[in-house]
Design an enzyme around this catalytic site. Structure first.
Site, PDB file in Angstrom:
ATOM      1  N   ASP A   1       0.880  -1.157   0.000  1.00 52.56           N
ATOM      2  CA  ASP A   1       0.000   0.000   0.000  1.00 52.56           C
ATOM      3  C   ASP A   1       0.934   1.228   0.000  1.00 52.56           C
ATOM      4  O   ASP A   1       2.116   1.102   0.320  1.00 52.56           O
ATOM      5  CB  ASP A   1      -0.864  -0.027   1.273  1.00 52.56           C
TER       6      ASP A   1
ATOM      7  N   ASP B   1      -0.187   5.083   0.813  1.00 49.27           N
ATOM      8  CA  ASP B   1      -0.468   6.115   1.822  1.00 49.27           C
ATOM      9  C   ASP B   1      -0.519   5.517   3.215  1.00 49.27           C
ATOM     10  O   ASP B   1      -1.318   4.629   3.494  1.00 49.27           O
ATOM     11  CB  ASP B   1      -1.784   6.823   1.496  1.00 49.27           C
TER      12      ASP B   1
HETATM   13  C1  XBP Z   1      -5.352   6.079   0.372  1.00 46.11           C
HETATM   14  C2  XBP Z   1      -6.478   6.948   0.090  1.00 46.11           C
HETATM   15  C3  XBP Z   1      -6.332   7.996  -0.900  1.00 46.11           C
HETATM   16  C4  XBP Z   1      -5.530   9.185  -0.459  1.00 46.11           C
HETATM   17  C5  XBP Z   1      -5.782  10.324  -1.394  1.00 46.11           C
HETATM   18  O1  XBP Z   1      -5.824   4.878   0.950  1.00 46.11           O
HETATM   19  O2  XBP Z   1      -7.531   6.776   0.635  1.00 46.11           O
HETATM   20  O3  XBP Z   1      -7.601   8.431  -1.234  1.00 46.11           O
HETATM   21  O4  XBP Z   1      -5.934   9.586   0.829  1.00 46.11           O
HETATM   22  O5  XBP Z   1      -5.454   9.994  -2.699  1.00 46.11           O
HETATM   23  P1  XBP Z   1      -4.918   3.553   0.927  1.00 46.11           P
HETATM   24  P2  XBP Z   1      -6.323  10.452  -3.947  1.00 46.11           P
HETATM   25  O6  XBP Z   1      -3.647   3.886   1.647  1.00 46.11           O
HETATM   26  O7  XBP Z   1      -5.716   2.534   1.692  1.00 46.11           O
HETATM   27  O8  XBP Z   1      -4.714   3.154  -0.500  1.00 46.11           O
HETATM   28  O9  XBP Z   1      -6.831  11.831  -3.661  1.00 46.11           O
HETATM   29  O10 XBP Z   1      -5.369  10.418  -5.115  1.00 46.11           O
HETATM   30  O11 XBP Z   1      -7.451   9.467  -4.075  1.00 46.11           O
HETATM   31 MG    MG Z   2      -2.896   3.133   3.453  1.00 45.80          MG
END
Ligand code: XBP
Ligand code: MG
Length: 249
Positions: free
Chosen positions: A8, A10
């Site tokens: 993953d 973020d």
């Molecule tokens: C990541 C997200 C993303 C980011 C924002 O979740 O939820 O939406 O917060 O990115 P995970 P975008 O780590 O579970 O993948 O604005 O590009 O969607």
């Molecule tokens: Mg995440």
């Protein structure tokens, strides 16, 4: 046998949410003359919904009952999100967000051992490319055999679809791969696709339910600054040997 590590982005590769995505959303709102301001605490609630466009809609539904949606609201959300991506990638280009402890070390070790690397995230592909090239290596994107990101599957995490898609692209079975996640939505997605999962938590996700995780850690650890294992009282550094051990190889 362990053949691939799927990450993953973020919260897992880097702590991008509080001081990356959040201020980028706020900058986009300001640019569009909206008085929306997502504070640190509110953003924690908004993280219940993955995907930036989905999160904006959720905010309007749940927290701005006063807001009268224009007829072209969908276009507005798309334009806001495009601006947010621009702000966010600029921030990364300025070297704004480092990788979390142990990430670079483990990626190097896995590459050297010939393991396949992949990404499975709900964030926008440009954001992944910006993070990998600015915080990992200029050619960081090429370290990964698959980058599964954003709207490539319509159902975002906690749906397993993004992991299923990544596995299809790699031509690997879930039993051959290990996922790295930081959130409950994330582990629901990875486990939903049949992947064993290692969790590294952050301030937003420390209270989440990580049932079934191989281990729940503070971070991957570095020599001299080991991880704390939260589901047991242990400390260490996540090496490939340690991963294979937890994986049950
Ligand atoms: C990541 C997200 C993303 C980011 C924002 O979740 O939820 O939406 O917060 O990115 P995970 P975008 O780590 O579970 O993948 O604005 O590009 O969607
Ligand atoms: Mg995440």
């Amino acid at each position: 046998m362990l053949k691939a590590l799927i990450f993953d982005v973020d919260g897992t590769l880097a702590d991008t949410e509080r001081d990356g995505h959040r201020p980028a959303f706020n900058a986009a709102f300001k640019e569009f003359g909206l008085d929306w301001e997502w504070g640190v605490e509110l953003y924690g609630k908004l993280l219940a919904v993955t995907g930036g466009k989905e999160r904006i809609r959720f905010y309007v539904e749940q927290f701005r009952p006063d807001y009268e949606k224009p007829v072209d609201f969908d276009d507005l959300v798309a334009a806001l999100h495009k601006a947010k991506t621009r702000h966010y990638t600029h921030m990364l280009a300025e070297g704004g967000i480092p990788l979390r402890p142990g990430v670079k070390r483990l990626l190097h070790e896995a590459r050297a051992a010939g393991l396949v690397l992949g990404v499975a995230t709900t964030t926008t592909p440009e954001n992944v490319a910006a993070l990998l090239s600015h915080s990992l290596d200029v050619d960081g994107v090429s370290w990964f055999d698959v980058i599964a990101a954003g709207d490539i599957v319509p159902a975002k995490k906690p749906a397993p679809d993004i992991y299923v898609w990544a596995l299809q692209q790699l031509g690997l079975k879930p039993e051959e791969c290990l996922a790295f996640e930081d959130s409950e939505n994330g582990i629901r997605a990875s486990q939903g696709a049949g992947l064993r999962t290692l969790v590294t938590v952050n301030d937003y996700t420390i209270g989440h339910d990580f049932s079934g995780a191989l281990a729940v850690l503070s971070d991957l650890g570095e020599e001299g600054t080991p991880f704390t294992r939260l589901d047991r009282h242990e400390h260490g550094v996540v090496s490939l040997k340690q991963l294979r051990d937890w994986f049950g190889e």
